[in-house]
Write a protein that holds these residues in place. Structure first.
Motif, mmCIF file in Angstrom:
data_model
loop_
_atom_site.group_PDB
_atom_site.id
_atom_site.type_symbol
_atom_site.label_atom_id
_atom_site.label_comp_id
_atom_site.label_asym_id
_atom_site.label_seq_id
_atom_site.Cartn_x
_atom_site.Cartn_y
_atom_site.Cartn_z
ATOM 1 N N SER A 96 2.791 50.010 109.444
ATOM 2 C CA SER A 96 4.176 49.683 109.071
ATOM 3 C C SER A 96 5.131 49.953 110.228
ATOM 4 O O SER A 96 6.081 49.189 110.451
ATOM 5 C CB SER A 96 4.603 50.460 107.826
ATOM 6 O OG SER A 96 4.522 51.840 108.046
ATOM 7 N N LEU A 97 4.869 51.024 111.011
ATOM 8 C CA LEU A 97 5.721 51.333 112.166
ATOM 9 C C LEU A 97 5.562 50.271 113.259
ATOM 10 O O LEU A 97 6.547 49.777 113.817
ATOM 11 C CB LEU A 97 5.357 52.723 112.719
ATOM 12 C CG LEU A 97 6.241 53.244 113.873
ATOM 13 C CD1 LEU A 97 7.676 53.419 113.423
ATOM 14 C CD2 LEU A 97 5.686 54.541 114.422
ATOM 15 N N LYS A 98 4.308 49.889 113.532
ATOM 16 C CA LYS A 98 4.041 48.835 114.528
ATOM 17 C C LYS A 98 4.689 47.522 114.114
ATOM 18 O O LYS A 98 5.301 46.823 114.924
ATOM 19 C CB LYS A 98 2.526 48.620 114.682
ATOM 20 C CG LYS A 98 1.829 49.656 115.542
ATOM 21 C CD LYS A 98 0.350 49.315 115.603
ATOM 22 C CE LYS A 98 -0.436 50.370 116.370
ATOM 23 N NZ LYS A 98 -1.881 50.143 116.283
ATOM 24 N N TYR A 99 4.549 47.197 112.826
ATOM 25 C CA TYR A 99 5.117 45.949 112.297
ATOM 26 C C TYR A 99 6.633 45.945 112.461
ATOM 27 O O TYR A 99 7.211 44.948 112.882
ATOM 28 C CB TYR A 99 4.728 45.800 110.824
ATOM 29 C CG TYR A 99 5.175 44.488 110.207
ATOM 30 C CD1 TYR A 99 4.449 43.320 110.430
ATOM 31 C CD2 TYR A 99 6.311 44.414 109.409
ATOM 32 C CE1 TYR A 99 4.843 42.114 109.883
ATOM 33 C CE2 TYR A 99 6.721 43.207 108.851
ATOM 34 C CZ TYR A 99 5.986 42.068 109.099
ATOM 35 O OH TYR A 99 6.396 40.863 108.562
ATOM 36 N N PHE A 100 7.252 47.092 112.150
ATOM 37 C CA PHE A 100 8.708 47.202 112.278
ATOM 38 C C PHE A 100 9.155 46.974 113.715
ATOM 39 O O PHE A 100 10.110 46.243 113.980
ATOM 40 C CB PHE A 100 9.174 48.583 111.781
ATOM 41 C CG PHE A 100 10.639 48.830 111.985
ATOM 42 C CD1 PHE A 100 11.586 48.200 111.186
ATOM 43 C CD2 PHE A 100 11.082 49.675 113.000
ATOM 44 C CE1 PHE A 100 12.946 48.408 111.379
ATOM 45 C CE2 PHE A 100 12.439 49.887 113.209
ATOM 46 C CZ PHE A 100 13.378 49.249 112.394
ATOM 47 N N LEU A 101 8.463 47.610 114.659
ATOM 48 C CA LEU A 101 8.834 47.496 116.087
ATOM 49 C C LEU A 101 8.695 46.061 116.586
ATOM 50 O O LEU A 101 9.600 45.520 117.224
ATOM 51 C CB LEU A 101 7.972 48.438 116.936
ATOM 52 C CG LEU A 101 8.254 49.935 116.785
ATOM 53 C CD1 LEU A 101 7.199 50.742 117.509
ATOM 54 C CD2 LEU A 101 9.647 50.286 117.302
ATOM 55 N N ILE A 102 7.578 45.424 116.283
ATOM 56 C CA ILE A 102 7.327 44.042 116.739
ATOM 57 C C ILE A 102 8.350 43.084 116.154
ATOM 58 O O ILE A 102 8.946 42.262 116.861
ATOM 59 C CB ILE A 102 5.893 43.592 116.352
ATOM 60 C CG1 ILE A 102 4.839 44.435 117.082
ATOM 61 C CG2 ILE A 102 5.678 42.106 116.623
ATOM 62 C CD1 ILE A 102 4.753 44.231 118.576
ATOM 63 N N SER A 111 11.280 43.782 114.982
ATOM 64 C CA SER A 111 12.627 44.078 115.509
ATOM 65 C C SER A 111 12.833 43.425 116.866
ATOM 66 O O SER A 111 13.894 42.846 117.125
ATOM 67 C CB SER A 111 12.831 45.589 115.640
ATOM 68 O OG SER A 111 12.689 46.196 114.392
ATOM 69 N N ILE A 112 11.804 43.499 117.720
ATOM 70 C CA ILE A 112 11.892 42.870 119.053
ATOM 71 C C ILE A 112 12.075 41.359 118.901
ATOM 72 O O ILE A 112 12.925 40.753 119.556
ATOM 73 C CB ILE A 112 10.630 43.198 119.904
ATOM 74 C CG1 ILE A 112 10.579 44.688 120.238
ATOM 75 C CG2 ILE A 112 10.597 42.365 121.184
ATOM 76 C CD1 ILE A 112 9.220 45.182 120.692
ATOM 77 N N ALA A 113 11.296 40.750 117.994
ATOM 78 C CA ALA A 113 11.395 39.304 117.755
ATOM 79 C C ALA A 113 12.768 38.935 117.200
ATOM 80 O O ALA A 113 13.348 37.916 117.587
ATOM 81 C CB ALA A 113 10.298 38.863 116.797
ATOM 82 N N SER A 114 13.306 39.781 116.303
ATOM 83 C CA SER A 114 14.631 39.519 115.713
ATOM 84 C C SER A 114 15.739 39.606 116.754
ATOM 85 O O SER A 114 16.666 38.788 116.752
ATOM 86 C CB SER A 114 14.921 40.519 114.593
ATOM 87 O OG SER A 114 14.133 40.240 113.484
ATOM 88 N N ILE A 115 15.629 40.611 117.653
ATOM 89 C CA ILE A 115 16.634 40.767 118.717
ATOM 90 C C ILE A 115 16.604 39.547 119.639
ATOM 91 O O ILE A 115 17.643 38.994 120.009
ATOM 92 C CB ILE A 115 16.388 42.079 119.515
ATOM 93 C CG1 ILE A 115 16.692 43.293 118.637
ATOM 94 C CG2 ILE A 115 17.233 42.121 120.790
ATOM 95 C CD1 ILE A 115 16.118 44.590 119.150
ATOM 96 N N ASN A 116 15.393 39.124 119.972
ATOM 97 C CA ASN A 116 15.207 37.938 120.816
ATOM 98 C C ASN A 116 15.829 36.701 120.166
ATOM 99 O O ASN A 116 16.520 35.913 120.816
ATOM 100 C CB ASN A 116 13.703 37.740 121.038
ATOM 101 C CG ASN A 116 13.416 36.715 122.113
ATOM 102 O OD1 ASN A 116 14.302 36.264 122.828
ATOM 103 N ND2 ASN A 116 12.157 36.313 122.200
ATOM 104 N N PHE A 117 15.605 36.560 118.855
ATOM 105 C CA PHE A 117 16.129 35.417 118.098
ATOM 106 C C PHE A 117 17.658 35.454 118.047
ATOM 107 O O PHE A 117 18.328 34.440 118.258
ATOM 108 C CB PHE A 117 15.527 35.440 116.687
ATOM 109 C CG PHE A 117 15.969 34.304 115.798
ATOM 110 C CD1 PHE A 117 15.842 32.988 116.209
ATOM 111 C CD2 PHE A 117 16.501 34.551 114.541
ATOM 112 C CE1 PHE A 117 16.240 31.929 115.392
ATOM 113 C CE2 PHE A 117 16.906 33.507 113.715
ATOM 114 C CZ PHE A 117 16.767 32.197 114.144
ATOM 115 N N LEU A 118 18.201 36.660 117.776
ATOM 116 C CA LEU A 118 19.670 36.812 117.703
ATOM 117 C C LEU A 118 20.317 36.519 119.053
ATOM 118 O O LEU A 118 21.343 35.829 119.138
ATOM 119 C CB LEU A 118 20.016 38.229 117.235
ATOM 120 C CG LEU A 118 21.492 38.523 116.978
ATOM 121 C CD1 LEU A 118 22.048 37.650 115.864
ATOM 122 C CD2 LEU A 118 21.700 39.981 116.624
#
Length: 337
Positions: free
Chosen positions: A59-65, A67-74
Motif C-alpha cells: 500500500s505504501l509503494k502503491y501510494f508513492l507511485i 502520487s508521482i504519476a498524479s504530480i506528473n499529470f497535474l
C-alpha cells in the motif's frame, strides 16, 4: 469474504467506484485529476492490512507511485493550460500525459512497481487492481494520445508481459505479467474503438475472475501448490480451460477480442506488429501449458489427512463459468452475426 472483516471497507469500495465515475464523466482535465486522487485515497485502505506486513508495504509503494504519476499529470495539464499554442509543446505534453497514465496502470516501461505490489495483495484486491483500476487511466489516455508513443508501449507491453512471466513461481506475479501482456492488446483496442476496448476489458475481467475465485477458495499463491495438493480432477480441467482462454487460444472466449484486433491489424497492413503480438501470445501459452502440464502430471501426494472442502454452490459456479469460457467462441460468433 471481503467485507466481512471490516464494514468500512465497503464504504471505501463504493468511493472507489464513484471516483472512477467522476474521472470518466468529467469535462475538464482538473476533474479527471480529482477523480484519480479520490480513487487512490479509497484504494489504499482496501489494500492495507495491519496483520500482513507485505500488504502494508504494497500500500505504501502503491501510494508513492500513484502520487508521482498524479504530480506528473497535474504538471502536464497546468502546462497545457499555459502553453497551448505550439505544436512541439503539444507533442511533449501528449507524451507527458500518456506517461503518467502508463505509470498509473502499470504499463511497460513503467511496470516495475506492478509485480511487487501484486505480490502483497489478496486475490480480490488483485482483481480490482488488474481490472477496475485500469479503466480511468485508459479512458484519459484515449482523450489525448500520441500514436507512435502508444505503439512503442504496446510492443513493450506484449514483450515484457510474455518474457517476464517465464521464470515466475508465484501465481500472483504470473498473473501480473499476464496482465501487462493483455494491457498491450487493450491499448491497441482503445486506439481502434472504445467499444472494442470495453468488450476486451469485460472478457478479460470475466476470465481472470474465474481464476482468481478458484485460487481464493483453494488458498493458492504458488505454482507448486497446484500439483502438490491432491486436487479434484474437475478443478484441474477448469484451470486448463481458463488458462488456455486467458492465453487467447481458439475456440475459447479469450481469443475472440484478440481475433478482432488481429483482423484490424492485418487490414491496416501492420504485419510486423501482428507478428510480434502473436509470437508473444505463443510464449504466454507456453508457460500456461507448462503449469497445466505439471498440474495434470504430478498427483503424487495422496495424503489421507489433506482434503479440500469446497461448498457445492461455489464449485458449480466455477464449473458454469468455465463452460461459458469453453463455448465462448460459439456464443460470441452467434451474438455478432
Amino acid at each position: 469474504m471481503f467485507f466481512s472483516s471490516n464494514s468500512s471497507k465497503m464504504f471505501f469500495f463504493f468511493i472507489l467506484i464513484f471516483s472512477t465515475m467522476i474521472s470518466i464523466s468529467s469535462n475538464s482535465w482538473f476533474g479527471c485529476w480529482i477523480g484519480l486522487e479520490i480513487n487512490l485515497l479509497s484504494f489504499i485502505p482496501l489494500i492495507s492490512n495491519s496483520n500482513n506486513l507485505l500488504s502494508t508495504e504494497a500500500s505504501l509503494k502503491y501510494f508513492l507511485i500513484q502520487s508521482i504519476a498524479s504530480i506528473n499529470f497535474l504538471f502536464s495539464i497546468l502546462l497545457k493550460m499555459i502553453l497551448l499554442k505550439s505544436f512541439e509543446m503539444n507533442l511533449f505534453l501528449s507524451i507527458m500525459i500518456n506517461s503518467s497514465m502508463f505509470m498509473k496502470m502499470g504499463s511497460a516501461p513503467f511496470h516495475f512497481w506492478f509485480p511487487n505490489i501484486v505480490e502483497g495483495l489478496s486475490w480480490f484486491n488483485n482483481f480490482i487492481l488488474m481490472t477496475w483500476q485500469k479503466i480511468t487511466p485508459m479512458i484519459i489516455l484515449s482523450y489525448f494520445f500520441n500514436k507512435n508513443f502508444i505503439l512503442f508501449n504496446i510492443i513493450l507491453n506484449v514483450i515484457i508481459g510474455a518474457l517476464g512471466g517465464l521464470n515466475q513461481t508465484s501465481l500472483r506475479k504470473l498473473m501480473a505479467f499476464s496482465s501487462i501482456n493483455n494491457l498491450g492488446w487493450m491499448l491497441f483496442a482503445i486506439m481502434i474503438a472504445e467499444n472494442l476496448w470495453l468488450f476486451y476489458l469485460l472478457t478479460y475481467s470475466f476470465m481472470i475472475s474465474i481464476m482468481f475465485f478458484t485460487f481464493y477458495i483453494m488458498n493458492m499463491f504458488h505454482i507448486n501448490q497446484l500439483f502438490i495438493n491432491n486436487i479434484n480432477s474437475l478443478i484441474k480441467i477448469n484451470l486448463l480451460i481458463n488458462f488456455l482462454s486467458l492465453g487467447g487460444l481458439p475456440p475459447f472466449i479469450g481469443f475472440f477480442p484478440k481475433w478482432i484486433i488481429i483482423n484490424f491489424l492485418i487490414m491496416n497492413n501492420m504485419y510486423m506488429l501482428t507478428f510480434i503480438m502473436i509470437m508473444m501470445s505463443l510464449i504466454i501459452l507456453f508457460f500456461y501449458i507448462r503449469i497445466i502440464y505439471s498440474t495434470f502430471l504430478f498427483n503424487y501426494l495422496k495424503t489421507k489427512w489433506f482434503k479440500i472442502f469446497i461448498k457445492n454452490s461455489k464449485f458449480s459456479l466455477i464449473n458454469i463459468f468455465s463452460y461459458i469460457s469453453l463455448l465462448g467462441m460459439i456464443l460470441s460468433t452467434f451474438f455478432f452475426m
